[in-house]
Motif scaffolding. Sequence first.
Motif, PDB file in Angstrom:
ATOM      1  N   TYR A  49       3.159 122.075 -35.119  1.00 41.78           N
ATOM      2  CA  TYR A  49       4.383 121.740 -35.982  1.00 41.78           C
ATOM      3  C   TYR A  49       4.287 120.403 -36.289  1.00 41.78           C
ATOM      4  O   TYR A  49       4.276 119.546 -35.471  1.00 41.78           O
ATOM      5  N   MET A  88       5.888 117.468 -39.077  1.00 43.58           N
ATOM      6  CA  MET A  88       7.015 117.181 -40.069  1.00 43.58           C
ATOM      7  C   MET A  88       7.013 115.904 -40.254  1.00 43.58           C
ATOM      8  O   MET A  88       6.474 115.101 -39.978  1.00 43.58           O
ATOM      9  N   TYR A 129      10.259 122.451 -27.624  1.00 45.34           N
ATOM     10  CA  TYR A 129      11.169 122.039 -28.868  1.00 45.34           C
ATOM     11  C   TYR A 129      11.101 120.735 -29.073  1.00 45.34           C
ATOM     12  O   TYR A 129      11.392 120.160 -30.289  1.00 45.34           O
ATOM     13  N   GLN A 130      10.228 119.848 -28.082  1.00 51.64           N
ATOM     14  CA  GLN A 130      10.671 118.313 -28.263  1.00 51.64           C
ATOM     15  C   GLN A 130       9.586 117.749 -29.121  1.00 51.64           C
ATOM     16  O   GLN A 130       8.500 117.990 -29.206  1.00 51.64           O
ATOM     17  N   LEU A 131      10.434 116.974 -30.067  1.00 55.63           N
ATOM     18  CA  LEU A 131       9.419 116.228 -31.074  1.00 55.63           C
ATOM     19  C   LEU A 131       8.921 115.063 -30.561  1.00 55.63           C
ATOM     20  O   LEU A 131       9.899 114.189 -30.195  1.00 55.63           O
ATOM     21  N   TRP A 140       7.650 111.367 -32.109  1.00 53.93           N
ATOM     22  CA  TRP A 140       7.920 110.666 -33.428  1.00 53.93           C
ATOM     23  C   TRP A 140       7.104 109.756 -33.274  1.00 53.93           C
ATOM     24  O   TRP A 140       6.633 108.955 -32.716  1.00 53.93           O
ATOM     25  N   GLY A 141       6.575 109.668 -34.787  1.00 53.89           N
ATOM     26  CA  GLY A 141       5.876 108.279 -35.214  1.00 53.89           C
ATOM     27  C   GLY A 141       7.202 106.935 -35.408  1.00 53.89           C
ATOM     28  O   GLY A 141       8.104 107.255 -35.207  1.00 53.89           O
TER      29      GLY A 141
END
Lengths: 115, 111
Positions: free
Chosen positions: B32, B34, B97-99, B101-102
């Motif tokens: 996923y 985003m 679930y854990q995103l 991030w940049g």
Amino acid sequence: EAGVVQSPRYKIIEKKQPVAFWCNPISGHNTLYWYLQNLGQGPELLIRYENEEAVDDSQLPKDRFSAERLKGVDSTLKIQPAELGDSAVYLCASSLNSGGFNEQFFGPGTRLTVL
Amino acid sequence: QKEVEQDPGPLSVPEGAIVSLNCTYSNSAFQYFMWYRQYSRKGPELLMYTYSSGNKEDGRFTAQVDKSSKYISLFIRDSQPSDSATYLCAMSDSSNYQLIWGAGTKLIIKP
């Protein structure tokens, strides 16, 4: 529909003082997240709740940080005692669930300054 | 080395230009992808979401995922001053679930 509500928006405290942040997620959202965001960085997850259960708190510094989500709705994040390095923006987010893809909706954050 | 790398900028372009924002990642399990937009003193808001590889278009925005290169892009056409914000990429695998991030790229569109 109201978004994620956080308060206070700004907080300035002296080191070693306690501080608490409050979050009201979007109605019907089962999953609630607390993130920490430093300047120029992406959010870092502190804790995730599924309803009232903390299902992932592995990155929460438990010696000084605590959180609760009573009745599976509102949540409070507390720091006691605060340290200089805790200065950051604390973001709350919520999503319908956490499996697969679930859009996370963020509140405006609480900007904490520790002097 | 971070799992997700993103140039912090700032990236300054004139109004009407095409903007290209990018992230690279190291975890081949990510499924996923985003893009979030964050205005000053606000929380991030989801702009685009892509599952697995391919392109996705929404108005002036196009998201691309190249899993073979572990590279994702966000293109903004006909950029407007209101597009000035920090753009964060985020990604996760199919079981977590854990995103991840940049760091975010600060974009400035000059009128």
